[in-house]
Design a protein around this motif. Sequence first.
Motif, PDB file in Angstrom:
ATOM      1  N   ASN A 264     -24.359   9.341  -4.495  1.00  0.00           N
ATOM      2  CA  ASN A 264     -24.678  10.675  -4.007  1.00  0.00           C
ATOM      3  C   ASN A 264     -24.128  11.735  -4.949  1.00  0.00           C
ATOM      4  O   ASN A 264     -23.117  11.515  -5.642  1.00  0.00           O
ATOM      5  N   VAL A 265     -24.789  12.882  -4.983  1.00  0.00           N
ATOM      6  CA  VAL A 265     -24.319  13.993  -5.804  1.00  0.00           C
ATOM      7  C   VAL A 265     -22.906  14.374  -5.379  1.00  0.00           C
ATOM      8  O   VAL A 265     -22.584  14.430  -4.189  1.00  0.00           O
ATOM      9  N   GLY A 266     -22.052  14.609  -6.363  1.00  0.00           N
ATOM     10  CA  GLY A 266     -20.664  14.968  -6.107  1.00  0.00           C
ATOM     11  C   GLY A 266     -19.706  13.817  -6.274  1.00  0.00           C
ATOM     12  O   GLY A 266     -18.481  14.022  -6.323  1.00  0.00           O
ATOM     13  N   GLU A 267     -20.242  12.605  -6.385  1.00  0.00           N
ATOM     14  CA  GLU A 267     -19.395  11.433  -6.572  1.00  0.00           C
ATOM     15  C   GLU A 267     -19.388  11.019  -8.049  1.00  0.00           C
ATOM     16  O   GLU A 267     -20.389  11.134  -8.738  1.00  0.00           O
ATOM     17  N   GLU A 268     -18.246  10.523  -8.514  1.00  0.00           N
ATOM     18  CA  GLU A 268     -18.162  10.010  -9.872  1.00  0.00           C
ATOM     19  C   GLU A 268     -18.801   8.633  -9.942  1.00  0.00           C
ATOM     20  O   GLU A 268     -18.637   7.810  -9.040  1.00  0.00           O
ATOM     21  N   LEU A 269     -19.532   8.384 -11.017  1.00  0.00           N
ATOM     22  CA  LEU A 269     -20.149   7.085 -11.227  1.00  0.00           C
ATOM     23  C   LEU A 269     -19.342   6.313 -12.252  1.00  0.00           C
ATOM     24  O   LEU A 269     -18.930   6.871 -13.281  1.00  0.00           O
ATOM     25  N   GLU A 270     -19.103   5.030 -11.978  1.00  0.00           N
ATOM     26  CA  GLU A 270     -18.349   4.179 -12.893  1.00  0.00           C
ATOM     27  C   GLU A 270     -19.121   2.888 -13.107  1.00  0.00           C
ATOM     28  O   GLU A 270     -19.330   2.110 -12.171  1.00  0.00           O
ATOM     29  N   ILE A 271     -19.555   2.660 -14.327  1.00  0.00           N
ATOM     30  CA  ILE A 271     -20.423   1.536 -14.640  1.00  0.00           C
ATOM     31  C   ILE A 271     -19.609   0.449 -15.337  1.00  0.00           C
ATOM     32  O   ILE A 271     -19.004   0.685 -16.393  1.00  0.00           O
ATOM     33  N   MET A 272     -19.591  -0.738 -14.742  1.00  0.00           N
ATOM     34  CA  MET A 272     -18.905  -1.867 -15.348  1.00  0.00           C
ATOM     35  C   MET A 272     -19.755  -2.415 -16.487  1.00  0.00           C
ATOM     36  O   MET A 272     -20.937  -2.711 -16.306  1.00  0.00           O
ATOM     37  N   ILE A 273     -19.149  -2.534 -17.676  1.00  0.00           N
ATOM     38  CA  ILE A 273     -19.849  -3.047 -18.851  1.00  0.00           C
ATOM     39  C   ILE A 273     -19.360  -4.467 -19.130  1.00  0.00           C
ATOM     40  O   ILE A 273     -18.175  -4.678 -19.404  1.00  0.00           O
ATOM     41  N   ALA A 274     -20.278  -5.424 -19.030  1.00  0.00           N
ATOM     42  CA  ALA A 274     -19.906  -6.810 -19.342  1.00  0.00           C
ATOM     43  C   ALA A 274     -19.696  -6.958 -20.844  1.00  0.00           C
ATOM     44  O   ALA A 274     -20.477  -6.444 -21.646  1.00  0.00           O
ATOM     45  N   ASP A 275     -18.630  -7.656 -21.222  1.00  0.00           N
ATOM     46  CA  ASP A 275     -18.312  -7.872 -22.633  1.00  0.00           C
ATOM     47  C   ASP A 275     -18.343  -6.561 -23.415  1.00  0.00           C
ATOM     48  O   ASP A 275     -19.124  -6.385 -24.345  1.00  0.00           O
ATOM     49  N   PRO A 276     -17.488  -5.603 -23.032  1.00  0.00           N
ATOM     50  CA  PRO A 276     -17.539  -4.267 -23.656  1.00  0.00           C
ATOM     51  C   PRO A 276     -17.222  -4.301 -25.148  1.00  0.00           C
ATOM     52  O   PRO A 276     -16.390  -5.080 -25.615  1.00  0.00           O
ATOM     53  N   GLN A 277     -17.912  -3.436 -25.876  1.00  0.00           N
ATOM     54  CA  GLN A 277     -17.640  -3.256 -27.300  1.00  0.00           C
ATOM     55  C   GLN A 277     -16.924  -1.921 -27.479  1.00  0.00           C
ATOM     56  O   GLN A 277     -17.366  -0.901 -26.937  1.00  0.00           O
ATOM     57  N   TYR A 278     -15.860  -1.920 -28.248  1.00  0.00           N
ATOM     58  CA  TYR A 278     -14.998  -0.755 -28.357  1.00  0.00           C
ATOM     59  C   TYR A 278     -15.360   0.085 -29.582  1.00  0.00           C
ATOM     60  O   TYR A 278     -15.784  -0.431 -30.615  1.00  0.00           O
ATOM     61  N   TRP A 279     -15.145   1.394 -29.440  1.00  0.00           N
ATOM     62  CA  TRP A 279     -15.401   2.326 -30.545  1.00  0.00           C
ATOM     63  C   TRP A 279     -14.170   2.392 -31.445  1.00  0.00           C
ATOM     64  O   TRP A 279     -13.031   2.533 -30.971  1.00  0.00           O
ATOM     65  N   SER A 280     -14.401   2.341 -32.752  1.00  0.00           N
ATOM     66  CA  SER A 280     -13.345   2.536 -33.748  1.00  0.00           C
ATOM     67  C   SER A 280     -14.015   2.962 -35.043  1.00  0.00           C
ATOM     68  O   SER A 280     -15.238   2.844 -35.186  1.00  0.00           O
TER      69      SER A 280
END
Length: 620
Positions: A264-280
Amino acid sequence: MNSHFKFNIILSLLLSIHAYVRGQESLPVPSIASPWAHEVDHEAPHQAYPRPQMKRDTWINLNGQWDYSIAKKGTGIPESFDGKITVPFPVESQLSGVGKKVSDDRELWYYRTIGLNPVRKNEKVLLHFGAVDWETEVFVNGASVGIHQGGYDPFYFDITQALRKGQVQKIAVRVWDPTDKGPQPRGKQVNEPKGIWYTPVTGIWQTVWLETVPESHIAHIKNSCNFDKGTIKVSPEINNPDPGYRIKVTAYAKGQKVGEQTKNVGEELEIMIADPQYWSPESPFLYDLEISLLSGNRELDKVESYAAIRQISVGYDEKGVQRMLLNGAFVFQYGPLDQGWWPDGLYTAPHEDAMVFDIEKTKEMGFNMIRKHVKVEPATWYYHCDRIGMMVWQDMPNGDHGNRWERRPGIVGVGTEKEREKASESIFKNEWKAIIDANYNFPSIVAWVPFNEAWGQFKTKQITEWTQNYDQSRMVNSASGGNFILDGTKVIGDIIDLHNYPDAAMPDPGIYGKENIIVLGEFGGLGLPVEGHTWQEKDNWGYQSFENKQALAERYEQLIQAMKHLIANGLSAAVYTQTTDVEVETNGLMTYDRKTIKFDEGWMKQLHQNLYDVRININK
């Protein structure tokens, strides 16, 4: 003296007086220009989409030819104009087609008409400005639609109600900029340039554009991550929401869907990423995002964005000295002081390819960080840092000088804080917040720098702690080389930052390293004027000057070799002065026109690898 010669002198004097009276003092034409200057399309420069973190298809670029006038302050919309100006180049620049100075008792006016299709019901038209220095008022069909103060942050006005029937709409923009006669943030700009202080920049200097949006639309998004959980978080701000509206966020990795969530609008969304790749810097991985506003199954609005998973944190080495960590590991951060000036466009690069050139050359030389010095760049610059893999320390542009500052050799800077007037404090705080808000989503930014040395520094503890609380995902360098506010042996903020020219040095880690990250915020400044590539023929300078590239390279290598010992003993980062020559300064890695690189890029990259190879064990 013959009468004809006497007449010419009198005529020249009258013309000069007339230009001065009208606030149109012509500036000298620079003798150099960057390779991209001849590629500028004065009818349609800088055509790239200006907001890469929130893209829509429904937009119109308004860069190009506008009418301009420099008029006495407070006289209103001019009835006639002085000529044409190329937006978005500042009026003092040669690429603007004007090349004139505007005094503090004058205002710069812009005018043009635009063609618009009739606005549909439940639709809004937004007029965007990437940046305008400094105070801006916008009129549409003679009606004022808003005033904005700030030279470094993007802003827009909803102009829907000011539009008239028919397709032709009249836009006028008033700009007032007192440069160093006012307290506002202005970076290195002064009315009388000399030494490390440069030509004024007045007016529009980033892209102007129109955008059509539905009445209920995504107004802003805040992207972040939880490194430990491997998630991407998105917090959208919705204009005119209904209670039943929802937000859907879909994440992609190289075109493949890797996660999705609807709330719903007003709620934070948090998406789980399988096997995440990190920024560097070695692997600048970015996740593409689609963010949709939904009413039932109907998509009301959609924007494209991106995010990264990376973490900036603090750890302790085996000696108990604080270290700045990237993704949980020590990475020595080394980069140039980058001021972002151009001989032909001043604050505005002649072409997007020119901006990319600076970043790519920095990368090719083996740097992994850039300190963006007392200037804020267009959003596209940070996007290229994100995708190329370049960490950024972002300075707040300074203003309102006047406080004293001293150095205690090898320890810290001491002195006084500026006693600012209430209006000056408010201007600084408002613009600093706006700069952070506008650039929060760029993962390349790893540190905020509120003050440089003692330039207008005030209420350091308050400003630093506010910044730390407002953005807990980055380090805060309270005063790069400036007046440090001490609490025992701890400097307020995360970092203690020494400036030292030309040799590399650092504060004593035995005294300060237990409480703060130790960095060398400026050093080097080795100068080499290259004939035919300088802002002026003589009286150029560097902190230490050399006659040829070989002597310059030998001295630079000495600096780097000495720094390895400092890294082993507690140094976490260093900043070399500087990316390019700027006006009379000749201490750049490249000349001001970018036509001569003073060092061999491959040699530098190999030399710098020695810094990154210094092994530091972090206590877990």
